[in-house]
Design a protein around this motif. Structure first.
Motif, PDB file in Angstrom:
ATOM      1  N   GLY A   1       8.316   6.186  -6.674  1.00  0.00           N
ATOM      2  CA  GLY A   1       8.932   5.744  -7.920  1.00  0.00           C
ATOM      3  C   GLY A   1      10.154   4.880  -7.691  1.00  0.00           C
ATOM      4  O   GLY A   1      10.361   3.867  -8.385  1.00  0.00           O
ATOM      5  N   LEU A   2      10.979   5.258  -6.713  1.00  0.00           N
ATOM      6  CA  LEU A   2      12.173   4.468  -6.403  1.00  0.00           C
ATOM      7  C   LEU A   2      11.802   3.083  -5.884  1.00  0.00           C
ATOM      8  O   LEU A   2      12.431   2.080  -6.255  1.00  0.00           O
ATOM      9  N   MET A   3      10.793   3.012  -5.031  1.00  0.00           N
ATOM     10  CA  MET A   3      10.360   1.714  -4.498  1.00  0.00           C
ATOM     11  C   MET A   3       9.856   0.812  -5.616  1.00  0.00           C
ATOM     12  O   MET A   3      10.202  -0.382  -5.680  1.00  0.00           O
TER      13      MET A   3
ATOM     14  N   TYR B   1       4.832   1.354 -15.398  1.00  0.00           N
ATOM     15  CA  TYR B   1       4.202   2.627 -15.755  1.00  0.00           C
ATOM     16  C   TYR B   1       3.870   3.486 -14.540  1.00  0.00           C
ATOM     17  O   TYR B   1       3.843   4.716 -14.629  1.00  0.00           O
ATOM     18  N   TYR B   2       3.662   2.864 -13.375  1.00  0.00           N
ATOM     19  CA  TYR B   2       3.472   3.670 -12.160  1.00  0.00           C
ATOM     20  C   TYR B   2       4.759   4.418 -11.807  1.00  0.00           C
ATOM     21  O   TYR B   2       4.723   5.580 -11.401  1.00  0.00           O
TER      22      TYR B   2
ATOM     23  N   PHE C   1       0.824  -1.211   0.000  1.00  0.00           N
ATOM     24  CA  PHE C   1       0.000   0.000   0.000  1.00  0.00           C
ATOM     25  C   PHE C   1       0.859   1.263   0.000  1.00  0.00           C
ATOM     26  O   PHE C   1       0.458   2.290  -0.560  1.00  0.00           O
ATOM     27  N   ILE C   2       2.045   1.195   0.611  1.00  0.00           N
ATOM     28  CA  ILE C   2       2.876   2.397   0.771  1.00  0.00           C
ATOM     29  C   ILE C   2       3.288   3.000  -0.573  1.00  0.00           C
ATOM     30  O   ILE C   2       3.050   4.192  -0.822  1.00  0.00           O
ATOM     31  N   PRO C   3       3.908   2.233  -1.504  1.00  0.00           N
ATOM     32  CA  PRO C   3       4.242   2.859  -2.792  1.00  0.00           C
ATOM     33  C   PRO C   3       3.009   3.302  -3.567  1.00  0.00           C
ATOM     34  O   PRO C   3       3.048   4.305  -4.291  1.00  0.00           O
TER      35      PRO C   3
ATOM     36  N   THR D   1       5.278   7.379 -14.048  1.00  0.00           N
ATOM     37  CA  THR D   1       4.356   8.451 -13.680  1.00  0.00           C
ATOM     38  C   THR D   1       4.832   9.187 -12.438  1.00  0.00           C
ATOM     39  O   THR D   1       4.752  10.426 -12.359  1.00  0.00           O
ATOM     40  N   ALA D   2       5.329   8.451 -11.447  1.00  0.00           N
ATOM     41  CA  ALA D   2       5.827   9.078 -10.224  1.00  0.00           C
ATOM     42  C   ALA D   2       7.009   9.996 -10.520  1.00  0.00           C
ATOM     43  O   ALA D   2       7.071  11.141 -10.045  1.00  0.00           O
ATOM     44  N   PHE D   3       7.948   9.510 -11.319  1.00  0.00           N
ATOM     45  CA  PHE D   3       9.107  10.347 -11.677  1.00  0.00           C
ATOM     46  C   PHE D   3       8.688  11.524 -12.560  1.00  0.00           C
ATOM     47  O   PHE D   3       9.291  12.603 -12.495  1.00  0.00           O
ATOM     48  N   ALA D   4       7.643  11.332 -13.384  1.00  0.00           N
ATOM     49  CA  ALA D   4       7.146  12.424 -14.218  1.00  0.00           C
ATOM     50  C   ALA D   4       6.643  13.573 -13.349  1.00  0.00           C
ATOM     51  O   ALA D   4       6.821  14.749 -13.697  1.00  0.00           O
ATOM     52  N   CYS D   5       6.028  13.238 -12.221  1.00  0.00           N
ATOM     53  CA  CYS D   5       5.545  14.272 -11.305  1.00  0.00           C
ATOM     54  C   CYS D   5       6.714  15.106 -10.780  1.00  0.00           C
ATOM     55  O   CYS D   5       6.662  16.342 -10.784  1.00  0.00           O
ATOM     56  N   VAL D   6       7.766  14.439 -10.329  1.00  0.00           N
ATOM     57  CA  VAL D   6       8.929  15.142  -9.783  1.00  0.00           C
ATOM     58  C   VAL D   6       9.534  16.067 -10.835  1.00  0.00           C
ATOM     59  O   VAL D   6       9.839  17.242 -10.558  1.00  0.00           O
ATOM     60  N   TRP D   7       9.686  15.576 -12.056  1.00  0.00           N
ATOM     61  CA  TRP D   7      10.337  16.365 -13.107  1.00  0.00           C
ATOM     62  C   TRP D   7       9.430  17.477 -13.615  1.00  0.00           C
ATOM     63  O   TRP D   7       9.875  18.601 -13.865  1.00  0.00           O
ATOM     64  N   PHE D   8       8.152  17.197 -13.753  1.00  0.00           N
ATOM     65  CA  PHE D   8       7.208  18.187 -14.264  1.00  0.00           C
ATOM     66  C   PHE D   8       7.123  19.399 -13.331  1.00  0.00           C
ATOM     67  O   PHE D   8       7.041  20.547 -13.787  1.00  0.00           O
ATOM     68  N   PHE D   9       7.168  19.134 -12.024  1.00  0.00           N
ATOM     69  CA  PHE D   9       7.035  20.217 -11.039  1.00  0.00           C
ATOM     70  C   PHE D   9       8.372  20.663 -10.451  1.00  0.00           C
ATOM     71  O   PHE D   9       8.396  21.334  -9.425  1.00  0.00           O
ATOM     72  N   ARG D  10       9.484  20.297 -11.086  1.00  0.00           N
ATOM     73  CA  ARG D  10      10.789  20.539 -10.469  1.00  0.00           C
ATOM     74  C   ARG D  10      11.033  22.013 -10.146  1.00  0.00           C
ATOM     75  O   ARG D  10      11.732  22.330  -9.176  1.00  0.00           O
TER      76      ARG D  10
END
Length: 517
Positions: free
Chosen positions: A444-446, A410-411, A74-76, A414-423
């Motif tokens: 994303g790392l998990m 793909y999850y 559930f955490i990731p 998407t997680a890394f896309a959030c970090v980069w999009f809002f960097r």
């Protein structure tokens, strides 16, 4: 009946939207609210189906730590949900992972992210239909009292034909629109959750009278009690699978009231209901049945892919046990219907932005659904299940293991896309740093770690059910084979739609286009 193209035409007004903007696709506006979105999210996850299919395999991998692994999975998912929520606020587009990853990383990574979602959905649709068929015949056998009727599930021809019928019915319902889908789901989700609570109460109540039963221990909640990292990641991959589907709430963002905020809130609400249900059933089942490899034990390899079929009558009795069979059929059938939502809308978005053939962008003028994309998804699901059933005796177990790989793929993007999009916004406030950067990045790392370990493990043909295709493990064939197929399809589309792949249609880090009627 003719259908309407969502692609922009000459003379359309194009403008940037205040929240990043999306290109209108002709879907029905304001069709789903907060509760409806949450119900669709829970339905797509299909808690009863997921539990009956994964309780056994998870116990086989991690033993008594099954509740801890369910919580760890559930955490990731929760961390990635922050990414979905923030990206949806900025760019509320039904293409979700595809659209957002294109805007963050460019066309090729975005296309593969969209492909990962598409193939994961096709695979899980086939799995859902197979489970629905199995429990349909079990239910008929219980109702009629006929063992020969229940045994029809073992007839491969009858099983495949019935599964194809379920797929056809679900395709037809999804074709008719999101409003019809929503009201069907209220009843089916209510049935599922009610039966799960009844099962859990009765299992705990009867646990002391059953051989092999266990007393509850807080040690079950310790993920570090798993014997090896390989076992941990295998269990975590299964756990991630059972949470998959909550993002269906986001794929209906263009059809939701308050498209920028309501879908994200619905996803969070759905996930709370799901994790509570999973922990309740994991603990209750373990207390009642134990983890032995004989009889009703959850570790019995002969019942690993169908645990509720064995536990229904001992726990709930012959009368109420039928309700559990009915709940599994309802769970699989309901999810089969709602799971068409993300695959059809992702294909619609990819076509709208010229990343897929133009025909997928057609919207039915009456039902306001991506009709062509829905039908094609149904046909692809039927073909995949029929082929895999003929080449593998353990298609249900192998597809579940392979799904974990594709979901992580793909999850994580998407997680890394959030970090980069809002960097550029991460330094604006502690909240932005946390929910747009740190939390999605950790998620994303998990998921990347689980993806890498799973990719390493499935090289062994014995992984999963141990079945193989031409000497190659079935899990590897399904998981890696479908992702590599995506590369081939992407290269074909690059020749057909060079404008998209040059970044001329959906551009990086700039507001998407809104086409106004």
């Amino acid at each position: 009946m003719t259908q309407v193209e969502a692609r922009p035409q000459a003379g359309d007004t194009v403008m940037g939207g205040p929240e990043g903007g999306v290109r209108k696709k002709g879907l029905g506006d304001n069709s789903v609210g907060l509760m409806g979105g949450a119900v669709i999210g829970v339905s797509t996850v299909a808690p009863v189906y997921c539990l009956t299919a994964t309780l056994g395999p998870t116990v086989t991998e991690v033993g008594l730590q099954m509740p801890a692994i369910f919580l760890a999975g559930f955490i990731p998912m929760l961390l990635v949900a922050f990414a979905y929520r923030e990206l949806n606020r900025a760019v509320p587009d039904c293409g979700t992972s595809f659209t957002w990853s294109v805007k963050a990383f460019g066309p090729k990574i975005g296309w593969m992210c969209g492909w990962g979602l598409l193939v994961a959905t096709i695979v899980v649709l086939s799995n859902l239909a197979g489970v629905a068929t199995s429990y349909f015949y079990l239910l008929l056998g219980e109702v009629t009292g006929s063992e020969s009727v229940a045994a029809l599930d073992g007839d491969k021809a009858a099983h495949i034909l019935t599964t194809l019928a379920f797929i056809a019915i679900a395709t037809a319902i999804s074709y008719r629109g999101i409003t019809a889908t929503k009201w069907v789901q209220y009843a089916l989700v209510g049935l599922q959750l009610t039966v799960l609570v009844i099962f859990a109460v009765m299992a705990v109540t009867k646990a002391d009278d059953v051989a092999g039963s266990l007393d509850f221990s807080w040690s079950w909640m310790n993920p570090f009690g798993v014997e090896s990292f390989t076992a941990f990641t295998a269990g975590l991959s299964l756990s991630i699978f059972i949470y998959w589907g909550w993002d269906a709430c986001l794929s209906i963002n263009e059809e939701s009231t308050g498209s920028a905020r309501t879908p994200g809130r619905a996803a969070m609400l759905a996930m709370v209901v799901i994790v509570a249900s999973y922990l309740l059933i994991a603990i209750a089942s373990q207390m009642y049945a134990g983890i032995g490899d004989k009889g009703t034990g959850l570790g019995n390899p002969d019942t690993a892919d169908n645990v509720f079929a064995v536990l229904a009558e001992p726990v709930m009795g012959s009368g109420l046990g039928v309700l559990l069979f009915l709940a599994v059929v309802a769970s699989a059938a309901a999810s089969l219907q709602t799971t068409f939502i993300p695959v059809a809308r992702t294909a619609l978005a990819m076509s709208t932005y010229q990343a897929m053939p133009a025909s997928f962008a057609r919207i039915h003028p009456r039902f306001k659904t991506p009709g062509r994309a829905t039908v094609v998804a149904g046909v692809a699901t039927g073909l995949f299940y029929a082929v895999m059933s003929l080449v593998s005796e353990n298609v249900l177990i192998d597809t579940i293991y392979a799904l974990g790989l594709m979901i992580c793929f793909y999850y994580a993007i998407t997680a890394f896309a959030c970090v980069w999009f809002f960097r550029r916004e991460l330094r604006r406030s502690p909240r932005d740093l946390a929910v747009k950067g740190i939390l999605p990045g950790l998620g994303g790392l998990m998921l990347t770690a689980v993806f890498g370990q799973t990719l390493y493990d499935i090289r062994d043909p014995a992984y999963g059910s141990g079945s193989s295709v031409f000497g190659i493990g079935s899990v590897f064939v399904i998981g890696v084979g479908l992702l590599l197929l995506g590369v081939v399809v992407m290269l074909v589309m690059q020749r057909r739609s060079p404008a998209f792949f040059r970044g001329e249609v959906l551009t990086k880090e700039t507001p998407a286009l809104v086409v106004e009627d």
